[in-house]
Design a protein around this motif. Structure first.
Motif, PDB file in Angstrom:
ATOM      1  N   UNK A  72     165.356  56.154 -17.568  1.00  0.00           N
ATOM      2  CA  UNK A  72     164.790  57.239 -16.760  1.00  0.00           C
ATOM      3  C   UNK A  72     165.721  58.450 -16.750  1.00  0.00           C
ATOM      4  N   UNK A  73     167.024  58.199 -16.671  1.00  0.00           N
ATOM      5  CA  UNK A  73     167.995  59.299 -16.711  1.00  0.00           C
ATOM      6  C   UNK A  73     167.902  60.051 -18.038  1.00  0.00           C
ATOM      7  N   UNK A  74     167.834  59.304 -19.139  1.00  0.00           N
ATOM      8  CA  UNK A  74     167.719  59.929 -20.460  1.00  0.00           C
ATOM      9  C   UNK A  74     166.438  60.751 -20.533  1.00  0.00           C
ATOM     10  N   UNK A  75     165.357  60.182 -20.070  1.00  0.00           N
ATOM     11  CA  UNK A  75     164.061  60.856 -20.115  1.00  0.00           C
ATOM     12  C   UNK A  75     164.092  62.144 -19.297  1.00  0.00           C
TER      13      UNK A  75
ATOM     14  N   UNK B 239     175.582  65.431 -20.223  1.00  0.00           N
ATOM     15  CA  UNK B 239     175.037  64.415 -19.315  1.00  0.00           C
ATOM     16  C   UNK B 239     174.028  63.530 -20.046  1.00  0.00           C
ATOM     17  N   UNK B 240     173.209  64.148 -20.900  1.00  0.00           N
ATOM     18  CA  UNK B 240     172.248  63.381 -21.696  1.00  0.00           C
ATOM     19  C   UNK B 240     172.979  62.421 -22.626  1.00  0.00           C
ATOM     20  N   UNK B 241     174.012  62.914 -23.309  1.00  0.00           N
ATOM     21  CA  UNK B 241     174.785  62.072 -24.220  1.00  0.00           C
ATOM     22  C   UNK B 241     175.427  60.907 -23.482  1.00  0.00           C
ATOM     23  N   UNK B 242     175.953  61.164 -22.292  1.00  0.00           N
ATOM     24  CA  UNK B 242     176.601  60.115 -21.502  1.00  0.00           C
ATOM     25  C   UNK B 242     175.609  59.032 -21.107  1.00  0.00           C
ATOM     26  N   UNK B 243     174.428  59.438 -20.633  1.00  0.00           N
ATOM     27  CA  UNK B 243     173.413  58.457 -20.243  1.00  0.00           C
ATOM     28  C   UNK B 243     172.967  57.624 -21.434  1.00  0.00           C
ATOM     29  N   UNK B 244     172.758  58.288 -22.578  1.00  0.00           N
ATOM     30  CA  UNK B 244     172.318  57.564 -23.775  1.00  0.00           C
ATOM     31  C   UNK B 244     173.394  56.609 -24.267  1.00  0.00           C
TER      32      UNK B 244
ATOM     33  N   UNK C  51     164.334  68.000 -18.969  1.00  0.00           N
ATOM     34  CA  UNK C  51     164.896  69.165 -18.267  1.00  0.00           C
ATOM     35  C   UNK C  51     165.489  70.151 -19.277  1.00  0.00           C
ATOM     36  N   UNK C  52     166.187  69.629 -20.252  1.00  0.00           N
ATOM     37  CA  UNK C  52     166.771  70.494 -21.293  1.00  0.00           C
ATOM     38  C   UNK C  52     165.682  71.212 -22.080  1.00  0.00           C
ATOM     39  N   UNK C  53     164.623  70.500 -22.410  1.00  0.00           N
ATOM     40  CA  UNK C  53     163.532  71.109 -23.179  1.00  0.00           C
ATOM     41  C   UNK C  53     162.813  72.180 -22.369  1.00  0.00           C
ATOM     42  N   UNK C  54     162.631  71.918 -21.087  1.00  0.00           N
ATOM     43  CA  UNK C  54     161.867  72.841 -20.242  1.00  0.00           C
ATOM     44  C   UNK C  54     162.660  74.076 -19.846  1.00  0.00           C
TER      45      UNK C  54
ATOM     46  N   UNK D   3     165.443  61.308 -26.873  1.00  0.00           N
ATOM     47  CA  UNK D   3     164.311  60.898 -26.043  1.00  0.00           C
ATOM     48  C   UNK D   3     163.626  59.676 -26.661  1.00  0.00           C
ATOM     49  N   UNK D   4     163.409  59.708 -27.970  1.00  0.00           N
ATOM     50  CA  UNK D   4     162.790  58.584 -28.670  1.00  0.00           C
ATOM     51  C   UNK D   4     163.708  57.360 -28.693  1.00  0.00           C
ATOM     52  N   UNK D   5     164.997  57.605 -28.905  1.00  0.00           N
ATOM     53  CA  UNK D   5     165.955  56.502 -28.948  1.00  0.00           C
ATOM     54  C   UNK D   5     166.036  55.811 -27.586  1.00  0.00           C
TER      55      UNK D   5
END
Length: 219
Positions: A57-60, A11-16, A65-68, A84-86
């Motif tokens: 916001x989705x990426x963030x 999901x993170x990859x898709x949003x990015x 969420x993944x980190x936590x 996150x930085x990108x």
């Protein structure tokens, strides 16, 4: 847990990926709006800026969420932090494209300035750097990322030439001062996008190799 983690990572990859595609398109349209004096394109970029912000916001949220919740390690951790930085850099690319479009709207309502090759060269460099940095990220390509980093010097040279050409012109053509100043701000936005592309390339090197180069092109 592994399947849930992979799903959230996807999901993170898709949003990015979606955000990167929108930013690349925004810069391409913003430049066309400026060089072709196309008010429709400029308005389209300004209207679409909110979508880029929402994806950031989705990426963030996905990354945090993944980190936590999943406590990733090694390359997974680097990928999440790097993305996150990108995401932040891409959001700023969207902002700069918006600024270009906004100033292009003003310029299109005034008599056209002469053609400045240096401005087109700067725009081409910024576009090439952004497209290359995004490609390096999507394809895990550190070699391409290094190439993008090394283009930053060219972007600086192109920026100086473009701004100098505009200043020289308005010194001799006083009625064009306001229009030239707006064009100088557009040149600064293009240079800023080149800088942000360098940041993205540096994040790619961090993700793929675990090296934090911070404004250095060495791996």
């Amino acid at each position: 847990m592994t399947s849930f983690f992979l799903k959230r990572l996807d999901e993170l990859k898709t949003s990015a990926t979606n955000m990167a595609a929108l930013c690349e398109k925004a810069l391409e349209k913003a430049q066309r709006g400026y060089f072709e004096r196309d008010t429709g394109l400029a308005k389209e970029i300004m209207a679409g800026d909110e979508q880029i912000n929402l994806l950031e916001l989705e990426v963030d949220q996905s990354a945090l969420r993944l980190l936590a919740l999943d406590h990733p390690m090694a390359k997974d951790l680097r990928y999440i932090v790097g993305t996150l930085n990108i995401g932040l850099d891409l959001e700023r690319v969207g902002d700069e494209s918006y600024n270009i479009a906004r100033r292009s709207l003003f310029l299109s309502s005034r008599p056209p300035l002469p053609y400045f090759p240096a401005m087109e060269n700067l725009g081409r460099t910024a576009m090439e750097m952004l497209s290359g940095a995004i490609s390096a990220y999507l394809n895990d390509n550190p070699d391409l990322a290094v190439e993008i980093c090394r283009m930053d010097e060219k972007a600086s040279t192109d920026s100086v030439k473009a701004i100098k050409a505009l200043i020289d012109y308005m010194v001799h053509e006083a009625p064009t001062i306001e229009r030239c100043v707006h064009s100088i701000f557009i040149a600064r936005s293009l240079k800023r996008i080149a800088d942000l592309s360098t940041n993205i390339a540096e994040s790619v090197i961090f993700i793929t190799q675990g090296v934090n180069i911070k404004a250095s092109c060495q791996r």
